[in-house]
Design an enzyme around this catalytic site. Structure first.
Site, PDB file in Angstrom:
ATOM      1  N   LYS A 192      -4.045   2.670  -2.855  1.00  0.00           N
ATOM      2  CA  LYS A 192      -4.751   2.927  -1.605  1.00  0.00           C
ATOM      3  C   LYS A 192      -4.417   4.302  -1.056  1.00  0.00           C
ATOM      4  CE  LYS A 192      -7.393  -0.510  -1.117  1.00  0.00           C
ATOM      5  NZ  LYS A 192      -7.050  -1.729  -0.432  1.00  0.00           N
TER       6      LYS A 192
ATOM      7  N   ASP B 186       0.834  -1.206   0.000  1.00  0.00           N
ATOM      8  CA  ASP B 186       0.000   0.000   0.000  1.00  0.00           C
ATOM      9  C   ASP B 186       0.861   1.244   0.000  1.00  0.00           C
ATOM     10  OD1 ASP B 186      -2.284  -1.442   0.134  1.00  0.00           O
ATOM     11  OD2 ASP B 186      -2.632  -1.128   2.277  1.00  0.00           O
TER      12      ASP B 186
ATOM     13  N   MET C 234      -8.806   7.729   9.053  1.00  0.00           N
ATOM     14  CA  MET C 234      -9.337   8.246   7.789  1.00  0.00           C
ATOM     15  C   MET C 234     -10.310   9.391   8.046  1.00  0.00           C
ATOM     16  SD  MET C 234      -9.877   4.717   5.648  1.00  0.00           S
ATOM     17  CE  MET C 234     -10.443   3.716   7.013  1.00  0.00           C
TER      18      MET C 234
HETATM   19  N1  SAH Z   1      -4.445  -0.717   8.689  1.00  0.00           N
HETATM   20  C1  SAH Z   1      -4.016   0.617   9.038  1.00  0.00           C
HETATM   21  C2  SAH Z   1      -5.092   1.649   8.770  1.00  0.00           C
HETATM   22  C3  SAH Z   1      -5.452   1.793   7.319  1.00  0.00           C
HETATM   23  S1  SAH Z   1      -6.650   3.032   7.046  1.00  0.00           S
HETATM   24  C4  SAH Z   1      -3.569   0.648  10.500  1.00  0.00           C
HETATM   25  O1  SAH Z   1      -3.795  -0.322  11.210  1.00  0.00           O
HETATM   26  O2  SAH Z   1      -2.964   1.641  10.926  1.00  0.00           O
HETATM   27  C5  SAH Z   1      -5.639   4.439   6.720  1.00  0.00           C
HETATM   28  C6  SAH Z   1      -5.653   5.365   7.894  1.00  0.00           C
HETATM   29  O3  SAH Z   1      -4.754   4.910   8.890  1.00  0.00           O
HETATM   30  C7  SAH Z   1      -5.188   6.767   7.597  1.00  0.00           C
HETATM   31  O4  SAH Z   1      -6.227   7.550   7.015  1.00  0.00           O
HETATM   32  C8  SAH Z   1      -4.824   7.261   8.963  1.00  0.00           C
HETATM   33  O5  SAH Z   1      -5.973   7.611   9.697  1.00  0.00           O
HETATM   34  C9  SAH Z   1      -4.245   6.009   9.598  1.00  0.00           C
HETATM   35  N2  SAH Z   1      -2.773   5.970   9.522  1.00  0.00           N
HETATM   36  C10 SAH Z   1      -2.008   5.072   8.888  1.00  0.00           C
HETATM   37  N3  SAH Z   1      -0.697   5.315   9.093  1.00  0.00           N
HETATM   38  C11 SAH Z   1      -0.641   6.405   9.878  1.00  0.00           C
HETATM   39  C12 SAH Z   1       0.409   7.137  10.489  1.00  0.00           C
HETATM   40  N4  SAH Z   1       1.706   6.804  10.287  1.00  0.00           N
HETATM   41  N5  SAH Z   1       0.101   8.202  11.252  1.00  0.00           N
HETATM   42  C13 SAH Z   1      -1.173   8.538  11.476  1.00  0.00           C
HETATM   43  N6  SAH Z   1      -2.210   7.881  10.939  1.00  0.00           N
HETATM   44  C14 SAH Z   1      -1.956   6.820  10.158  1.00  0.00           C
END
Ligand code: SAH
Length: 476
Positions: A272, A250, A389
């Site tokens: 994504k 991703d 998100m």
């Molecule tokens: N599976 C992922 C989430 C995927 S949805 C997890 O467990 O983290 C994507 C969302 O994850 C983004 O819109 C944001 O809200 C969050 N996200 C992912 N990486 C991030 C990061 N390094 N810092 C802050 N938010 C993050």
């Protein structure tokens, strides 16, 4: 000096060392770790070199070697400890394109000597482009401890079996898997413990088992890549990346994480990014299935944890329906990483008893309705809402919470790019977020933490939006 590591063949002419003193002796001994003999150009040899010459390891040649003595050497080390002579030798070597090193004179060198961890067949060379030799030494000490002293014997044994394995075990993935099983399994263990007969028997057995075996079906590993900092990968995730034939990743997965993938692995981005073009989920499912059926080890690498808003569930369903073996390797989800980085717990005695993971988006990119959440019940309780998100819908979320009876001054902490170099945190409250979401200047990816805990003292720099607005108002 920018450098590129290679291993130089010593099968041809011997390497040349210029100088007969102690420094020349040290360099000669180093070369003798691999060279059968070393030519030393000097009028007299010091005690150490003289001993090596007696043993037939060093051949003394005339001092001040000329073009004919340098030509065709695999490398030259000028250690005459005489400025003029070392410069002269360096100039000849460079003119002939022969690699040359002059100790402590980087401007005269075309190569640097690495720190070496020597396990015979297995050699680890450490370079820091001459920038940090002490760091290289420390790395070496660490590797010396980590690498088994009998690694050399294991490598030699593998070398002996190589031909037979090539004859009997089909090439490509099956053969690589064969060797992985050998190096990770009982055979390697026996060899490292010094039980060579047992190791041989086990490898023989494995060859018989794999011989003529048809291409096995591949598998898919759904791997959580964590929030971005590669240090937050699990050991299983690293192992999966090292075993991968292909990695579908991703956009949220950073380069530092992909660096752990096997060098020959195919790396394929499947998007994504919200709003941007990405490969549709059905197509990703189809790709995973095709590759696994072709016998490959497929890693599906997802930001954070694959099962938190990661559509991991859909991929599993499709793979199971296709009869493909699946393994899940969890990762540290963004919200948990943000909490650790802030040093703010998501549950806290007397303040928060539950955490709710919430998506700020609904399938199809609609505005969230939060119909599935009993916000009224949450408004009264001691709860933390962790919103993913939610960057573009932050104001909508805040308004819904106010309507449900959340306290207008309830703290909200947003963490952008948690655990990455550009991590940024902003603190506000629900009312301000509902009224002026743009004041946060928030960019994706970010998580929003709603709840009393968001107001606890945080480690590191936090931008306080309300205080900033107040400053702007006073000085306007
Ligand atoms: N599976 C992922 C989430 C995927 S949805 C997890 O467990 O983290 C994507 C969302 O994850 C983004 O819109 C944001 O809200 C969050 N996200 C992912 N990486 C991030 C990061 N390094 N810092 C802050 N938010 C993050």
């Amino acid at each position: 000096m920018r450098t590129f590591p290679i291993f130089v063949s010593f099968d041809g002419k011997p390497p040349l060392v210029v100088g007969g003193g102690e420094l020349a002796a040290i360099k000669t001994r180093l070369l003798l770790k691999r060279a059968a003999t070393v030519d030393v150009a000097a009028d007299t040899l010091g005690a150490a070199l003289a001993k090596l010459a007696e043993a037939g390891l060093v051949t003394q040649i005339a001092p001040q070697p000329g073009i004919d003595q340098v030509r065709g050497r695999p490398l030259v080390i000028a250690a005459a400890e005489d400025n003029e002579e070392d410069s002269r030798v360096s100039a000849i070597a460079r003119a002939l394109g022969v690699p040359v090193n002059v100790p402590d004179r980087p401007e005269l060198c075309t190569f640097v000597l690495p720190a070496i961890v020597d396990r015979g067949e297995v050699t680890v060379a450490i370079g820091t482009s001459a920038a940090a030799p002490v760091l290289a030494q420390r790395l070496r000490a660490w590797l010396e401890r980590e690498l088994h002293p009998r690694l050399d014997a294991l490598a030699k044994l593998a070398g002996e079996f190589r031909g037979r394995v090539a004859d009997k075990v089909p090439s490509g993935a099956p053969r690589r898997k064969f060797w992985e099983a050998v190096f990770e399994g009982a055979a390697a263990e026996a060899m490292l413990e010094g039980d060579e007969p047992k190791a041989r028997a086990l490898i023989d057995e494995a060859i018989e088992k794999s011989a003529g075996a048809h291409q096995p079906q591949g598998r898919v590993l759904l791997v959580g890549a964590g929030p971005g900092d590669p240090e937050l990968l699990t050991m299983k995730a690293v192992r999966a990346l090292k075993a991968a034939d292909v990695v579908f990743y991703d956009r949220l997965v950073g380069d530092g994480v992909l660096d752990h993938a096997r060098r020959e692995a195919e790396l394929i981005a499947v998007g994504k990014a919200k709003g941007a073009h990405s490969v549709p989920q059905e197509e990703i499912n189809a790709l995973l299935i095709v590759r696994a059926k072709a016998g490959q080890t497929v890693v599906r690498l997802k930001g954070g944890d694959p099962f938190i808003f990661g559509r991991g569930g859909e991929e599993i369903e499709a793979l199971r329906a296709a009869g493909i073996a699946v393994e899940i390797i969890p990762g540290i989800t963004a919200g948990i990483a943000a909490s650790a980085s802030l040093q703010i717990p998501l549950t806290h005695r007397d303040v928060s008893h539950t955490v709710t993971f919430v998506s700020g988006h609904e399938a199809g990119g609609k505005e969230p309705s939060f119909e599935h959440l009993d916000l009224k019940a949450l408004a009264g309780g001691k709860n933390t809402l962790l919103v993913y998100m939610g960057v573009t819908t932050a104001a909508v979320i805040a308004r819904k919470l106010l309507e449900a009876g959340f306290r207008p001054d309830l703290p909200v902490m947003a963490v952008e790019n948690a655990t990455r170099d550009d991590e940024r945190r902003v603190l506000t409250n629900i009312a301000a977020l509902a009224a002026r979401p743009e004041s946060l200047g928030l960019k994706s990816p970010a998580v929003l933490i709603f709840g009393e805990v968001a107001g606890l003292p945080a480690a590191g720099v936090v931008e306080d939006i309300l205080a900033l607005e107040e400053v702007k108002r006073v000085y306007a």
